[in-house]
Design a protein around this motif. Structure first.
Motif, PDB file in Angstrom:
ATOM      1  N   MET A   1       0.830  -1.209   0.000  1.00 55.08           N
ATOM      2  CA  MET A   1       0.000   0.000   0.000  1.00 55.08           C
ATOM      3  C   MET A   1       0.863   1.257   0.000  1.00 55.08           C
ATOM      4  O   MET A   1       0.600   2.205  -0.744  1.00 55.08           O
ATOM      5  CB  MET A   1      -0.947  -0.006   1.205  1.00 55.08           C
ATOM      6  CG  MET A   1      -1.947   1.132   1.202  1.00 55.08           C
ATOM      7  SD  MET A   1      -3.101   1.071   2.606  1.00 55.08           S
ATOM      8  CE  MET A   1      -4.140  -0.318   2.122  1.00 55.08           C
ATOM      9  N   THR A   2       1.924   1.269   0.818  1.00 56.73           N
ATOM     10  CA  THR A   2       2.799   2.451   0.826  1.00 56.73           C
ATOM     11  C   THR A   2       3.647   2.508  -0.442  1.00 56.73           C
ATOM     12  O   THR A   2       3.995   3.594  -0.904  1.00 56.73           O
ATOM     13  CB  THR A   2       3.694   2.471   2.078  1.00 56.73           C
ATOM     14  OG1 THR A   2       4.286   1.191   2.280  1.00 56.73           O
ATOM     15  CG2 THR A   2       2.898   2.855   3.306  1.00 56.73           C
ATOM     16  N   ALA A   3       3.940   1.358  -1.027  1.00 59.58           N
ATOM     17  CA  ALA A   3       4.648   1.347  -2.309  1.00 59.58           C
ATOM     18  C   ALA A   3       3.785   1.992  -3.390  1.00 59.58           C
ATOM     19  O   ALA A   3       4.292   2.728  -4.255  1.00 59.58           O
ATOM     20  CB  ALA A   3       5.022  -0.078  -2.699  1.00 59.58           C
TER      21      ALA A   3
ATOM     22  N   GLU B   1       4.496   5.347  -5.733  1.00 57.92           N
ATOM     23  CA  GLU B   1       4.317   5.378  -7.188  1.00 57.92           C
ATOM     24  C   GLU B   1       3.414   6.526  -7.601  1.00 57.92           C
ATOM     25  O   GLU B   1       3.669   7.221  -8.585  1.00 57.92           O
ATOM     26  CB  GLU B   1       3.734   4.049  -7.655  1.00 57.92           C
ATOM     27  CG  GLU B   1       3.578   3.949  -9.167  1.00 57.92           C
ATOM     28  CD  GLU B   1       3.061   2.591  -9.608  1.00 57.92           C
ATOM     29  OE1 GLU B   1       2.851   2.416 -10.830  1.00 57.92           O
ATOM     30  OE2 GLU B   1       2.866   1.708  -8.753  1.00 57.92           O
ATOM     31  N   ARG B   2       2.345   6.736  -6.806  1.00 59.07           N
ATOM     32  CA  ARG B   2       1.424   7.838  -7.108  1.00 59.07           C
ATOM     33  C   ARG B   2       2.130   9.182  -7.040  1.00 59.07           C
ATOM     34  O   ARG B   2       1.823  10.106  -7.801  1.00 59.07           O
ATOM     35  CB  ARG B   2       0.252   7.800  -6.124  1.00 59.07           C
ATOM     36  CG  ARG B   2      -0.745   8.933  -6.286  1.00 59.07           C
ATOM     37  CD  ARG B   2      -1.932   8.772  -5.350  1.00 59.07           C
ATOM     38  NE  ARG B   2      -1.562   8.754  -3.950  1.00 59.07           N
ATOM     39  CZ  ARG B   2      -1.381   9.847  -3.209  1.00 59.07           C
ATOM     40  NH1 ARG B   2      -1.499  11.048  -3.760  1.00 59.07           N
ATOM     41  NH2 ARG B   2      -1.072   9.747  -1.931  1.00 59.07           N
ATOM     42  N   LEU B   3       3.110   9.282  -6.139  1.00 63.41           N
ATOM     43  CA  LEU B   3       3.853  10.533  -5.975  1.00 63.41           C
ATOM     44  C   LEU B   3       5.031  10.642  -6.935  1.00 63.41           C
ATOM     45  O   LEU B   3       5.750  11.643  -6.926  1.00 63.41           O
ATOM     46  CB  LEU B   3       4.362  10.642  -4.526  1.00 63.41           C
ATOM     47  CG  LEU B   3       3.276  10.744  -3.447  1.00 63.41           C
ATOM     48  CD1 LEU B   3       3.899  10.682  -2.066  1.00 63.41           C
ATOM     49  CD2 LEU B   3       2.457  12.018  -3.619  1.00 63.41           C
ATOM     50  N   GLY B   4       5.237   9.598  -7.733  1.00 64.03           N
ATOM     51  CA  GLY B   4       6.330   9.632  -8.694  1.00 64.03           C
ATOM     52  C   GLY B   4       7.693   9.406  -8.071  1.00 64.03           C
ATOM     53  O   GLY B   4       8.713   9.885  -8.605  1.00 64.03           O
TER      54      GLY B   4
ATOM     55  N   GLY C   1      10.560   6.538  -6.272  1.00 69.79           N
ATOM     56  CA  GLY C   1      10.931   5.157  -6.067  1.00 69.79           C
ATOM     57  C   GLY C   1      10.643   4.775  -4.633  1.00 69.79           C
ATOM     58  O   GLY C   1      10.712   5.617  -3.725  1.00 69.79           O
ATOM     59  N   PHE C   2      10.325   3.496  -4.385  1.00 69.44           N
ATOM     60  CA  PHE C   2       9.928   3.088  -3.043  1.00 69.44           C
ATOM     61  C   PHE C   2      11.071   3.240  -2.044  1.00 69.44           C
ATOM     62  O   PHE C   2      10.860   3.669  -0.911  1.00 69.44           O
ATOM     63  CB  PHE C   2       9.412   1.649  -3.069  1.00 69.44           C
ATOM     64  CG  PHE C   2       8.698   1.242  -1.803  1.00 69.44           C
ATOM     65  CD1 PHE C   2       7.969   2.162  -1.048  1.00 69.44           C
ATOM     66  CD2 PHE C   2       8.723  -0.082  -1.373  1.00 69.44           C
ATOM     67  CE1 PHE C   2       7.298   1.777   0.110  1.00 69.44           C
ATOM     68  CE2 PHE C   2       8.063  -0.469  -0.222  1.00 69.44           C
ATOM     69  CZ  PHE C   2       7.348   0.456   0.525  1.00 69.44           C
ATOM     70  N   GLU C   3      12.290   2.891  -2.440  1.00 70.30           N
ATOM     71  CA  GLU C   3      13.422   3.032  -1.527  1.00 70.30           C
ATOM     72  C   GLU C   3      13.653   4.494  -1.167  1.00 70.30           C
ATOM     73  O   GLU C   3      13.929   4.834  -0.009  1.00 70.30           O
ATOM     74  CB  GLU C   3      14.683   2.412  -2.132  1.00 70.30           C
ATOM     75  CG  GLU C   3      14.623   0.904  -2.291  1.00 70.30           C
ATOM     76  CD  GLU C   3      14.319   0.188  -0.987  1.00 70.30           C
ATOM     77  OE1 GLU C   3      14.919   0.565   0.047  1.00 70.30           O
ATOM     78  OE2 GLU C   3      13.482  -0.734  -0.986  1.00 70.30           O
ATOM     79  N   GLU C   4      13.534   5.360  -2.153  1.00 70.35           N
ATOM     80  CA  GLU C   4      13.673   6.799  -1.912  1.00 70.35           C
ATOM     81  C   GLU C   4      12.575   7.291  -0.977  1.00 70.35           C
ATOM     82  O   GLU C   4      12.819   8.095  -0.057  1.00 70.35           O
ATOM     83  CB  GLU C   4      13.605   7.542  -3.246  1.00 70.35           C
ATOM     84  CG  GLU C   4      13.660   9.071  -3.128  1.00 70.35           C
ATOM     85  CD  GLU C   4      13.350   9.772  -4.431  1.00 70.35           C
ATOM     86  OE1 GLU C   4      13.461  11.010  -4.452  1.00 70.35           O
ATOM     87  OE2 GLU C   4      12.984   9.092  -5.417  1.00 70.35           O
ATOM     88  N   PHE C   5      11.365   6.795  -1.196  1.00 70.90           N
ATOM     89  CA  PHE C   5      10.210   7.175  -0.385  1.00 70.90           C
ATOM     90  C   PHE C   5      10.412   6.753   1.070  1.00 70.90           C
ATOM     91  O   PHE C   5      10.176   7.535   2.002  1.00 70.90           O
ATOM     92  CB  PHE C   5       8.965   6.511  -0.975  1.00 70.90           C
ATOM     93  CG  PHE C   5       7.660   6.978  -0.395  1.00 70.90           C
ATOM     94  CD1 PHE C   5       7.359   8.333  -0.281  1.00 70.90           C
ATOM     95  CD2 PHE C   5       6.702   6.060   0.010  1.00 70.90           C
ATOM     96  CE1 PHE C   5       6.151   8.766   0.228  1.00 70.90           C
ATOM     97  CE2 PHE C   5       5.483   6.481   0.520  1.00 70.90           C
ATOM     98  CZ  PHE C   5       5.205   7.831   0.634  1.00 70.90           C
ATOM     99  N   LYS C   6      10.891   5.519   1.278  1.00 71.44           N
ATOM    100  CA  LYS C   6      11.131   5.023   2.630  1.00 71.44           C
ATOM    101  C   LYS C   6      12.254   5.803   3.313  1.00 71.44           C
ATOM    102  O   LYS C   6      12.151   6.146   4.502  1.00 71.44           O
ATOM    103  CB  LYS C   6      11.470   3.533   2.603  1.00 71.44           C
ATOM    104  CG  LYS C   6      10.299   2.634   2.256  1.00 71.44           C
ATOM    105  CD  LYS C   6      10.624   1.166   2.467  1.00 71.44           C
ATOM    106  CE  LYS C   6      11.646   0.670   1.466  1.00 71.44           C
ATOM    107  NZ  LYS C   6      11.882  -0.792   1.625  1.00 71.44           N
TER     108      LYS C   6
END
Length: 253
Positions: free
Chosen positions: A191-193, A197-200, A202-207
């Motif tokens: 879900m957080t991944a 993606e919605r925010l454009g 990468g998941f690692e960057e987001f975390k």
């Protein structure tokens, strides 16, 4: 409490993420576990993994917002595993949008799964708890209950879960049934991944970005929530009810 209360737990949204982790942890704790989710393949796989380790489990596909499906699923669980006395209301979806762009369908679908689904599941399971004079209910809220941009539907649903929890604690306490809520912060899940993606991003960057804002300097994992759920359904948590516990790596208002 009866001399030997049933050791059967029901976990919704158990096809992946937090729900799957909670189901696996409760099985390790000795519960027979019913894994419920729209994702039939996910719950079947989770149940098979529990059985392969020597536990008892069943995977059931259902829409928690459909009353007939809920009643049929809970009846099946009681018939196959025994009367359920632990319920984890974890099923949830996101349909993020800013208020001026949010559709009625985006609002309704989120409220239906989180709130209506938890109501239907609890109504169906509590009759077994009250008969057994024993029960544990854990509802999944979120730090988004405090407000989060782009999630007016999800925030409303998760805030509603907290009021729902407190009222269950008041109504069911005389039957030796406790009700508590867990409000996770950032947990690394599919879900957080999808949010990343919605925010454009990468998941690692987001975390990594999220971790800088968390006092313990890391994001959470599904196992973090599973450990807390394990405690809240334990004998040791019998005097804790009507509480909202923020599991967010730091304090929340």
């Amino acid at each position: 409490m009866t001399d030997s209360p049933s050791r059967v737990a029901v976990v919704t949204g158990a096809g992946r993420g937090i729900g799957a982790a909670v189901a696996a942890r409760l099985a390790d704790d000795g519960f027979a576990v019913a894994l419920l989710d729209l994702d039939e393949a996910g719950v079947k796989q989770g149940a098979e993994a529990i059985v392969a380790k020597g536990g008892k489990a069943v995977g059931v596909a259902l829409d928690v917002s459909d009353a007939e499906q809920v009643e049929a699923a809970v009846t099946r669980v009681a018939d196959e595993l025994g009367p359920p006395v632990v319920l984890i209301n974890n099923a949830g979806i996101t349909r993020d949008n800013l208020i001026f762009k949010m559709t009625e369908q985006e609002w309704d679908s989120v409220l239906d799964v989180h709130l209506k689904g938890s109501f239907l599941m609890t109504r169906a399971v509590q009759k077994y708890m009250t008969q057994q004079k024993y029960g544990r209910i854990v509802n999944l809220s979120s730090t988004s209950a405090l407000g989060n941009r782009g999630q007016v539907n999800y925030s409303a649903a998760k805030a509603g879960m907290q009021g729902f929890t407190k009222t269950l604690a008041i109504e069911l306490g005389k039957f030796n049934v406790t009700a508590n809520a867990i409000a996770p912060g950032f947990i690394a899940t599919d879900m957080t991944a999808a949010t990343a993606e919605r925010l454009g991003m990468g998941f690692e960057e987001f975390k990594a970005a999220a971790a800088t804002q968390i006092p313990v300097q890391r994001v959470g994992t599904p196992d973090d929530i599973a450990h807390l759920a394990s405690f809240l359904v334990s004998e040791g948590a019998g005097f804790i009810s009507g509480q909202v516990i923020y599991a967010a790596g730091g304090p929340k208002d």
